[in-house]
Enzyme design. Structure first.
Site, PDB file in Angstrom:
ATOM      1  N   TYR A 174       0.837  -1.207   0.000  1.00 51.14           N
ATOM      2  CA  TYR A 174       0.000   0.000   0.000  1.00 51.14           C
ATOM      3  C   TYR A 174       0.877   1.264   0.000  1.00 51.14           C
ATOM      4  O   TYR A 174       2.108   1.167  -0.032  1.00 51.14           O
ATOM      5  CB  TYR A 174      -0.952  -0.030   1.201  1.00 51.14           C
ATOM      6  N   HIS A 260       0.663  -7.223  -2.298  1.00 45.15           N
ATOM      7  CA  HIS A 260      -0.455  -7.954  -2.900  1.00 45.15           C
ATOM      8  C   HIS A 260      -0.130  -8.411  -4.316  1.00 45.15           C
ATOM      9  O   HIS A 260      -0.692  -9.388  -4.799  1.00 45.15           O
ATOM     10  CB  HIS A 260      -1.729  -7.104  -2.909  1.00 45.15           C
TER      11      HIS A 260
END
Ligand code: FAD
Ligand code: NAP
Ligand code: SF4
Length: 681
Positions: A174, A260
């Site tokens: 992130y 991710h």
């Protein structure tokens, strides 16, 4: 055991942790999970009920799902945001519920950066992520300042809302991670270049939050200790950032593993338990504030071991609290055998989140539905027969008995578990045995009368005078019509997985659904290899450097030697495995590809004979010279116990799970249907 440790099987796990200004009652953190409820204010009553149960269940510290500090940081359009005084009211419902149960809760501040699935996305540089269609805009220096201000405002509003602190999400790729690593930070100003510049964003965020909230407010940072992507940080950089965060005012360092977009699994069921604990231990040696181990920790014995051997000061578990809100209380009472264990399937939690659906849990359909699926004690005790002790029948029987009904559970086999007995034989699916253990214990605790080895008939059920009969008899295997289907080289997945039929070195699998993939996984692996897979083998196979000598912890994977040559076939022209879970299917596909499994779509099956399997693909006839053909061509419902339509009198018959519908059956539906029916009876 030292004198100060509690007298329990898990003394380290249950020890309090003194943070100086506050004390956590044990070492267990319920980690952050996006449930989908935090995004809409009208769901905060349900969200409060969800957290209330977990606080009552004994979690030492709870972390909310990610809440964005501003609109640019949204993961999804109109995602949960805390940047406005009016939002505080909703959050107070959550904090009040947790505090009433004696718990503590942190708000996770998550700015998605380039992972946002929305057009406002920003990042360190305008480098597009492979998992979002939106190219980010590089934040200007002023934009960075206002982003930091948004984090600080979010934290002060969290304090006003009654949270005990915040977790600053700095890992999993992130925004903060995007600033920390050269992979995504191409800036040449004071926020890019050297690690001192790249870490300026998180360090300033923590420093300014601390200045705004004072000393007596927990600031936990989820720090990326293993990026698992090219262009990730070196171990020296990871440590330098950690020390700077501690100096800036962080109270606790949680650990994060893998962006991710990384092509290495970090939480699916085939990742060995506590696989990353050694990396947390290395970080703990390098900093002076408490460090949290996380990922694939799901049972108290593993958690206790990590703490006892000094790998971490706390353990974080997220999904295990979806599966069982009472995890800590059960451990504390010495009842680990009663824990409903998270099997790390992702089917009802992460796969739902990625499909923009409310999260729940395959083994616990009440998760995130606490106010809707309620098991109230019955006022009218009924006699209920449940036929079939697979996931559907086990769920129905235990919920009905828990509510006070007199339940008898029949199975034709000598053991409970249905198809889960077969699923747990697949390499990497060993956790599925925990669900059978859990239900076995629940049968005893709820007083279900268990009759194994008994194939009942409708007449017997009617004659016994039950009020209700629940038909949970599952499915029967589909046998496709192919010339030569009776040839001795043809086996079913049951022959292979359940009955251990000998299988030759060259195999064609007909059907590339979930069971076809699992059967291929079973057949490429050495049957004598240790299971579950040892951490070092797993890390070598995926190219994970747990010593973090290489940047990002990535190294060249070890080669593998498949036990057999496999063709995995389907008739549809779509990509084989397209229907597998969003967050786990890619792991299965990658494992089979690594083991040389040839996947063919658009196949027509012509015949099976001594030479092998004759097929036509793309208009070309082809012979697959195989020793065995294994049928994994789906299943059909087995519901012969149901009475003919319109029949009057006798018990009320209900069907659930595979018996109700074989198409798109999975254990998630089977367990949910069992629980929902039993909650209504
Ligand atoms: P079943 O599990 O089939 O149970 C039915 C039970 O009824 C059996 O125990 C049978 O013996 C009994 N029975 C039948 N007739 C009678 C009778 N007349 N009298 C008494 N007893 C009777 N699902 C997932 O969600 N995720 C996975 O990762 C997954 N992996 C799988 C891997 C494999 C290899 C297999 C085979 C299945 C997998 N599944 C998975 C599917 C999952 O196991 C099924 O969806 C689930 O078991 C269906 O539950 P059920 O209770 O409806 O039926
Ligand atoms: P499935 O996923 O429906 O797959 C059946 C396969 O058989 C398909 O590839 C289908 O593809 C093929 N097929 C269907 N009819 C056929 C016919 N007449 N002749 C030849 N091929 C035929 O079912 P499954 O693999 O049996 O799995 C059962 C359930 O268990 C699934 O619904 C799944 O959800 C669950 N499960 C889940 C997982 C998981 O990891 N989540 C793992 C295992 C099982 P074509 O029609 O294109 O040939
Ligand atoms: Fe765990 Fe599966 Fe439940 Fe998710 S759905 S919490 S992975 S058992």
């Amino acid at each position: 055991m030292t004198a100060s440790l509690p007298d329990t099987a898990y003394p380290h796990l249950l020890s309090p942790l003194d943070l100086g200004f506050t004390t956590l009652k044990n070492r267990v953190i319920m980690g952050s999970m996006h449930t989908g409820l935090e995004d809409r204010f009208w769901n905060y009553g349900k969200l409060a009920a969800f957290y209330r149960e977990r606080a009552r269940g004994g979690a030492g510290l709870i972390v909310t799902g990610g809440i964005s500090p501003n609109r640019q940081g949204w993961l999804l359009p109109f995602g949960g945001t805390l940047n406005f005084r009016g939002d505080v009211f909703n959050h107070r419902r959550v904090t009040r519920a947790v505090h009433e149960e004696g718990g503590k809760i942190l708000l996770q501040i998550l700015h998605a950066g380039r992972y946002g699935y929305q057009p406002l996305v920003v990042s360190a540089s305008n480098v597009k992520s492979p998992i979002s269609p939106f190219r980010p805009r590089a934040l200007t220096a002023r934009g960075i300042e206002s982003t930091i201000a948004a984090y600080v405002r979010c934290a002060t509003l969290a304090q006003k809302a009654g949270y005990d602190g915040v977790e600053v999400m700095g890992s999993e790729g992130y925004l903060i991670n995007q600033f920390l690593c050269a992979r995504t930070n191409r800036r040449t100003d004071a926020w890019g270049g050297s690690i001192e510049n790249r870490m300026r964003l998180p360090v300033e965020i923590v420093r300014r939050i601390r200045a705004a909230v004072g000393r007596e407010f927990i600031v936990m940072v989820r720090h990326s200790v293993l990026d698992l992507v090219d262009g990730g940080n070196t171990w020296d950089e990871v440590v330098q950032v950690a020390q700077a965060l501690a100096n800036a005012g962080a109270t606790i360092l949680n650990t994060g593993y893998g962006w991710h977009e990384a092509r290495i699994p970090t939480i699916v069921t085939s990742v060995p338990r506590a696989a990353f604990a050694s990396v947390a231990a290395r970080l703990r040696d390098a900093v002076r504030i408490p460090v949290v181990a996380s990922n694939r920790i799901n049972m108290p014995a593993d958690a206790e071991r990590l703490l006892a051997e000094g790998s971490a000061d706390m353990v974080s578990m997220a999904r295990p609290f979806l599966a069982d809100p009472d995890w800590v209380n059960k451990a504390a009472a010495g009842h680990a055998d009663r824990i409903n264990t998270c099997i790390a399937c992702n089917q009802a939690c992460l796969d739902h989140t990625f499909a923009n659906k409310r999260a729940t849990c395959l083994v616990n359909p009440r998760a995130c539905h606490e106010t809707e699926l309620v098991y109230t004690p019955t006022r009218q005790r009924k006699r209920i027969a449940v036929v079939g002790a697979g996931p559907a029948g086990l769920s129905a029987a235990t919920v009905a008995a828990q509510r006070g009904h007199a339940v008898t559970l029949f199975d034709a086999l000598e053991r409970i578990g249905g198809q889960f007995n077969i699923a747990m034989r697949i390499p990497g699916k060993e956790e599925f045995a925990e669900t059978i253990r859990y239900f076995g214990r629940q049968l005893e605790l709820t007083g279900v009368e268990l009759r194994l080895g008994q194939r009942v008939t409708r007449e017997e059920l009617v004659a016994a005078g039950y009020d209700d009969v629940i038909v949970a008899t599952g499915v029967t295997m589909r046998r496709p019509r192919i010339e030569g289907i009776a040839h001795p080289k043809v086996l079913s997945y049951l022959d292979v997985l359940r009955d251990r039929a000998p299988v030759g070195p060259r195999v064609a699998i007909i059907g590339a659904g979930g069971i076809g993939f699992d059967t291929a996984e079973f057949l490429v692996h050495d049957a004598n290899a240790p299971r579950p897979q040892p951490v070092a083998d797993w890390a070598g196979e995926w190219g994970v450097d747990l010593d973090v000598a290489a940047p990002g912890g990535l190294v060249k994977p070890h080669g593998v030697t498949p036990a057999r040559s496999i063709w995995l076939l389907q008739r549809k022209a779509t990509r084989p495995g397209a229907g597998l879970g969003k967050t786990s299917g890619w792991v299965h596909r990658a494992t089979l590809a690594r083991n040389g499994v040839a996947m063919l779509a658009g196949v027509q099956y012509d015949r099976i004979d001594d030479a092998g399997l004759h097929i036509t693909v793309g208009g070309q006839a082809k012979l697959l010279e195989v020793d065995n053909v294994v049928i994994c061509a789906g299943q059909e419902s087995l519901a012969e116990l149901m009475p003919p339509e319109g029949q009057q009198g006798g018990p009320a018959f209900h069907k659930i799970g595979g018996a109700a519908l074989a198409a798109e059956l999975d254990a998630k539906r089977a367990i949910r249907e069992g629980a929902e029916l039993a909650a209504r009876l």
